[in-house]
Structure formats: structure tokens, C-alpha cells
Design a protein around this motif. Structure first.
Motif, PDB file in Angstrom:
ATOM      1  N   ALA A 113       0.833  -1.211   0.000  1.00  0.00           N
ATOM      2  CA  ALA A 113       0.000   0.000   0.000  1.00  0.00           C
ATOM      3  C   ALA A 113       0.868   1.261   0.000  1.00  0.00           C
ATOM      4  N   THR A 114       1.927   1.254   0.779  1.00  0.00           N
ATOM      5  CA  THR A 114       2.837   2.396   0.812  1.00  0.00           C
ATOM      6  C   THR A 114       3.541   2.537  -0.526  1.00  0.00           C
ATOM      7  N   ARG A 115       3.945   1.404  -1.097  1.00  0.00           N
ATOM      8  CA  ARG A 115       4.606   1.421  -2.403  1.00  0.00           C
ATOM      9  C   ARG A 115       3.669   1.993  -3.477  1.00  0.00           C
ATOM     10  N   ALA A 116       2.395   1.632  -3.428  1.00  0.00           N
ATOM     11  CA  ALA A 116       1.423   2.146  -4.395  1.00  0.00           C
ATOM     12  C   ALA A 116       1.207   3.650  -4.227  1.00  0.00           C
ATOM     13  N   ALA A 140       2.065   6.576  -6.929  1.00  0.00           N
ATOM     14  CA  ALA A 140       1.097   7.593  -7.356  1.00  0.00           C
ATOM     15  C   ALA A 140       1.690   8.994  -7.229  1.00  0.00           C
ATOM     16  N   CYS A 141       2.400   9.263  -6.139  1.00  0.00           N
ATOM     17  CA  CYS A 141       3.063  10.565  -5.979  1.00  0.00           C
ATOM     18  C   CYS A 141       4.116  10.766  -7.059  1.00  0.00           C
ATOM     19  N   ARG A 142       4.888   9.739  -7.328  1.00  0.00           N
ATOM     20  CA  ARG A 142       5.927   9.822  -8.357  1.00  0.00           C
ATOM     21  C   ARG A 142       5.312  10.078  -9.733  1.00  0.00           C
ATOM     22  N   ALA A 143       4.217   9.398 -10.043  1.00  0.00           N
ATOM     23  CA  ALA A 143       3.536   9.610 -11.327  1.00  0.00           C
ATOM     24  C   ALA A 143       3.003  11.038 -11.423  1.00  0.00           C
ATOM     25  N   TYR A 144       2.436  11.546 -10.329  1.00  0.00           N
ATOM     26  CA  TYR A 144       1.975  12.935 -10.305  1.00  0.00           C
ATOM     27  C   TYR A 144       3.139  13.882 -10.596  1.00  0.00           C
ATOM     28  N   GLN A 145       4.275  13.651  -9.926  1.00  0.00           N
ATOM     29  CA  GLN A 145       5.433  14.530 -10.109  1.00  0.00           C
ATOM     30  C   GLN A 145       5.954  14.496 -11.543  1.00  0.00           C
ATOM     31  N   ARG A 146       5.948  13.348 -12.158  1.00  0.00           N
ATOM     32  CA  ARG A 146       6.523  13.201 -13.501  1.00  0.00           C
ATOM     33  C   ARG A 146       5.578  13.608 -14.619  1.00  0.00           C
ATOM     34  N   HIS A 147       4.285  13.317 -14.461  1.00  0.00           N
ATOM     35  CA  HIS A 147       3.366  13.471 -15.587  1.00  0.00           C
ATOM     36  C   HIS A 147       2.364  14.620 -15.451  1.00  0.00           C
ATOM     37  N   LEU A 148       1.855  14.863 -14.261  1.00  0.00           N
ATOM     38  CA  LEU A 148       0.830  15.896 -14.097  1.00  0.00           C
ATOM     39  C   LEU A 148       1.400  17.242 -13.658  1.00  0.00           C
ATOM     40  N   SER A 149       2.262  17.226 -12.657  1.00  0.00           N
ATOM     41  CA  SER A 149       2.784  18.468 -12.117  1.00  0.00           C
ATOM     42  C   SER A 149       3.466  19.360 -13.161  1.00  0.00           C
ATOM     43  N   PRO A 150       4.261  18.803 -14.071  1.00  0.00           N
ATOM     44  CA  PRO A 150       4.900  19.676 -15.076  1.00  0.00           C
ATOM     45  C   PRO A 150       3.907  20.373 -16.010  1.00  0.00           C
ATOM     46  N   ARG A 151       2.683  19.870 -16.094  1.00  0.00           N
ATOM     47  CA  ARG A 151       1.689  20.441 -17.007  1.00  0.00           C
ATOM     48  C   ARG A 151       0.793  21.487 -16.352  1.00  0.00           C
ATOM     49  N   ALA A 167       7.285  16.378  -0.182  1.00  0.00           N
ATOM     50  CA  ALA A 167       7.161  16.191   1.263  1.00  0.00           C
ATOM     51  C   ALA A 167       6.355  14.934   1.578  1.00  0.00           C
ATOM     52  N   VAL A 168       5.302  14.681   0.803  1.00  0.00           N
ATOM     53  CA  VAL A 168       4.474  13.493   1.039  1.00  0.00           C
ATOM     54  C   VAL A 168       5.283  12.233   0.746  1.00  0.00           C
ATOM     55  N   ARG A 169       6.076  12.247  -0.308  1.00  0.00           N
ATOM     56  CA  ARG A 169       6.912  11.072  -0.603  1.00  0.00           C
ATOM     57  C   ARG A 169       7.892  10.811   0.536  1.00  0.00           C
ATOM     58  N   THR A 170       8.476  11.859   1.085  1.00  0.00           N
ATOM     59  CA  THR A 170       9.387  11.696   2.217  1.00  0.00           C
ATOM     60  C   THR A 170       8.650  11.114   3.415  1.00  0.00           C
ATOM     61  N   LEU A 171       7.456  11.627   3.687  1.00  0.00           N
ATOM     62  CA  LEU A 171       6.655  11.099   4.797  1.00  0.00           C
ATOM     63  C   LEU A 171       6.322   9.622   4.588  1.00  0.00           C
ATOM     64  N   LEU A 172       5.953   9.265   3.366  1.00  0.00           N
ATOM     65  CA  LEU A 172       5.642   7.863   3.076  1.00  0.00           C
ATOM     66  C   LEU A 172       6.839   6.965   3.343  1.00  0.00           C
ATOM     67  N   ARG A 218       7.482   7.082   7.360  1.00  0.00           N
ATOM     68  CA  ARG A 218       6.446   6.660   8.306  1.00  0.00           C
ATOM     69  C   ARG A 218       5.504   5.584   7.789  1.00  0.00           C
ATOM     70  N   GLY A 219       5.545   5.296   6.494  1.00  0.00           N
ATOM     71  CA  GLY A 219       4.583   4.364   5.920  1.00  0.00           C
ATOM     72  C   GLY A 219       3.276   5.077   5.622  1.00  0.00           C
ATOM     73  N   LEU A 220       2.369   4.369   4.981  1.00  0.00           N
ATOM     74  CA  LEU A 220       1.118   4.982   4.532  1.00  0.00           C
ATOM     75  C   LEU A 220       0.274   5.497   5.693  1.00  0.00           C
ATOM     76  N   LEU A 221       0.014   4.664   6.669  1.00  0.00           N
ATOM     77  CA  LEU A 221      -0.858   5.091   7.772  1.00  0.00           C
ATOM     78  C   LEU A 221      -0.213   6.178   8.617  1.00  0.00           C
ATOM     79  N   GLY A 222       1.074   6.083   8.845  1.00  0.00           N
ATOM     80  CA  GLY A 222       1.772   7.087   9.631  1.00  0.00           C
ATOM     81  C   GLY A 222       1.881   8.426   8.932  1.00  0.00           C
TER      82      GLY A 222
END
Length: 102
Positions: free
Chosen positions: A4-7, A11-22, A41-46, A49-53
């Protein structure tokens, strides 16, 4: 890292690469305070601390980003809805229509 944390990280990585630049704007928190964008920051937190944390700190970060956008808007540093093609809100939170350039 559990699946779940990996997913969530993917998703954050995909947002950074594909959506954020647009997008037509940058993360208000990063612009106002410096440092990482909300997605960074969210990727660092993930990873730390993991998904729930990461859930509560992520919500706090989005609130801080919303407040940074309001502060920037008050300073005239962020265009309002009429200038942004009708978009309202900030880069990462709230009910916002995000205009993309393709």
C-alpha cells in the motif's frame, strides 16, 4: 515498504513526472516557504512513516499549503480565478479544477 505504501509512493511519483509539469502554477507551500513541494514532502513522509503514519502529517501539509496560497494571494503573488482560467485553490488540495497544457 508494504504494497500500500509502495502504491501511494508510485502515485506521488507519477503525479510529479506526468501531471505536475503540465500545471500552470507551482506548489504554494514551496513558493511561500521554500523547501520541498507538497508531493516531495508526502513522498518523504511515506518513506519515513509508511502509509498510515503519513496520513495525518500529509493532511497538515495540505492545510499549510492552502494557507500559503491564501497568504500569497493576499500579497498579489498568485493570480486569482479570472487569471488562472477559472481554477481556484492551490496545487495540491481542495476541490480544484486543474487546467493542463497538452
Amino acid at each position: 515498504m508494504n504494497p500500500a505504501t509502495r502504491a501511494a509512493d508510485a502515485a506521488c511519483r507519477a503525479y510529479q513526472r506526468h501531471l505536475s509539469p503540465r500545471k500552470r502554477w507551482a506548489c504554494a507551500h514551496r513558493v511561500h516557504h521554500g523547501g520541498d513541494s507538497c508531493s516531495g514532502a508526502v513522498r518523504t513522509l511515506l518513506l519515513q512513516r509508511g502509509l498510515l503514519g503519513a496520513l495525518a502529517p500529509t493532511a497538515g501539509r495540505f492545510l499549510a499549503c492552502y494557507r500559503a496560497a491564501a497568504a500569497l494571494r493576499a500579497l498579489g503573488a498568485v493570480p486569482g480565478p479570472a487569471m488562472a482560467g477559472g481554477a481556484q485553490g492551490v496545487c495540491c488540495c481542495g476541490p480544484i479544477p486543474i487546467p493542463f497544457r497538452f
